[in-house]
Design a protein around this motif. Sequence first.
Motif, short mmCIF file in Angstrom:
data_model
loop_
_atom_site.label_atom_id
_atom_site.label_comp_id
_atom_site.label_asym_id
_atom_site.label_seq_id
_atom_site.Cartn_x
_atom_site.Cartn_y
_atom_site.Cartn_z
N GLY A 36 -1.48 -16.84 47.50
CA GLY A 36 -0.91 -16.88 48.76
C GLY A 36 0.11 -18.12 49.16
O GLY A 36 -1.09 -19.54 48.18
N ILE A 37 -0.54 -19.04 49.81
CA ILE A 37 0.39 -20.82 50.29
C ILE A 37 -0.28 -20.68 51.54
O ILE A 37 -0.21 -20.08 52.25
CB ILE A 37 1.53 -20.83 50.06
CG1 ILE A 37 2.29 -19.50 51.24
CG2 ILE A 37 2.34 -19.76 48.59
CD1 ILE A 37 4.19 -19.73 51.58
N PHE A 38 -0.15 -22.08 51.89
CA PHE A 38 -0.36 -22.61 52.81
C PHE A 38 0.01 -23.43 53.18
O PHE A 38 0.21 -25.07 52.69
CB PHE A 38 -2.33 -23.69 52.55
CG PHE A 38 -2.82 -23.63 53.86
CD1 PHE A 38 -4.01 -23.09 54.77
CD2 PHE A 38 -2.33 -25.09 54.63
CE1 PHE A 38 -4.38 -23.18 55.72
CE2 PHE A 38 -2.97 -25.35 56.32
CZ PHE A 38 -3.82 -24.65 56.40
N PRO A 39 1.43 -22.78 53.40
CA PRO A 39 2.49 -23.92 54.06
C PRO A 39 2.50 -24.88 55.47
O PRO A 39 3.44 -25.71 55.38
CB PRO A 39 3.97 -23.48 54.27
CG PRO A 39 3.37 -22.34 55.11
CD PRO A 39 1.89 -21.83 54.47
N ASP A 40 1.43 -25.00 56.12
CA ASP A 40 1.88 -25.91 57.61
C ASP A 40 1.70 -27.07 57.09
O ASP A 40 0.65 -27.44 56.50
CB ASP A 40 0.70 -25.06 58.01
CG ASP A 40 0.60 -23.96 58.70
OD1 ASP A 40 1.42 -23.52 60.21
OD2 ASP A 40 -0.41 -22.73 57.79
N ARG A 41 2.28 -27.79 57.91
CA ARG A 41 2.24 -29.34 57.96
C ARG A 41 2.34 -29.93 59.33
O ARG A 41 2.77 -29.72 60.41
CB ARG A 41 3.58 -29.65 57.58
CG ARG A 41 3.64 -29.34 56.14
CD ARG A 41 5.51 -30.21 55.14
NE ARG A 41 6.15 -30.39 56.37
CZ ARG A 41 7.39 -29.94 56.77
NH1 ARG A 41 7.62 -28.41 56.47
NH2 ARG A 41 8.44 -30.31 57.83
#
Length: 232
Positions: A87-92
């Motif tokens: 999984g990824i956590f792309p929020d910036r």
Amino acid sequence: MTQIAVVTGSLKGLGYETAKGLLSQGYKVVITGRDEERGRVVEKEMKSFGDVSFIALDVSNPSSVDEFAAKILKNYESIDVLVNNAGIFPDREDIKSSGELSQEMIKAYTTNAVGPMLLIQKILPVMQRQKHGRIVNVSSGMGQLSHMGSASPAYRMSKVALNGVTRYFYATVKDSDILINSVCPGWVKTDMGGASAPRTIEQGASGILWAATLPKGGPNGGFFRDGKALEF
């Protein structure tokens, strides 16, 4: 007969610890990751824990999922456990436009929800034929509709979608010995969680291992942290 487990995103962090835990329990484990060179290194390293093999997989790429599934189905007659951990956590925090947010949403949904769904579609028929299986979708408390917050929208909503994947497939297998559950490992000290996270990787992986090795008649279609039920 040796049981076969597939753990996605298992070259580091929670996936690595989960794979190691399954190896210690006598499973043959297929580890995956996008970086083939790194995968071969980890495969060699993990052989000290048990019977392990590496197959490259990018869960965000449907063609990669197809290729991975073809290899798995060719090499193994049975698949007992699937842990959708990648999984990824792309929020910036520096997003300045709705267009940028849209791109983060697409990345998050594709990796965190669509990829696991496609893998389940490929592997579930094997479990149905053998009338046994365990599927664990590594989710997050940030994806609880009952406790929805406003930060990190791409990650949050993609995990809501992943929980939806769990519930959908549960509805298709609920009268069998195929158990599919979502698990929140908590806030863990990984590359994604960061150094300030309060939980160790071992603590986070313990709940995943619990769901991956549930006995017949165990909970099904639920959302758990440390083996305890959470609201969706």
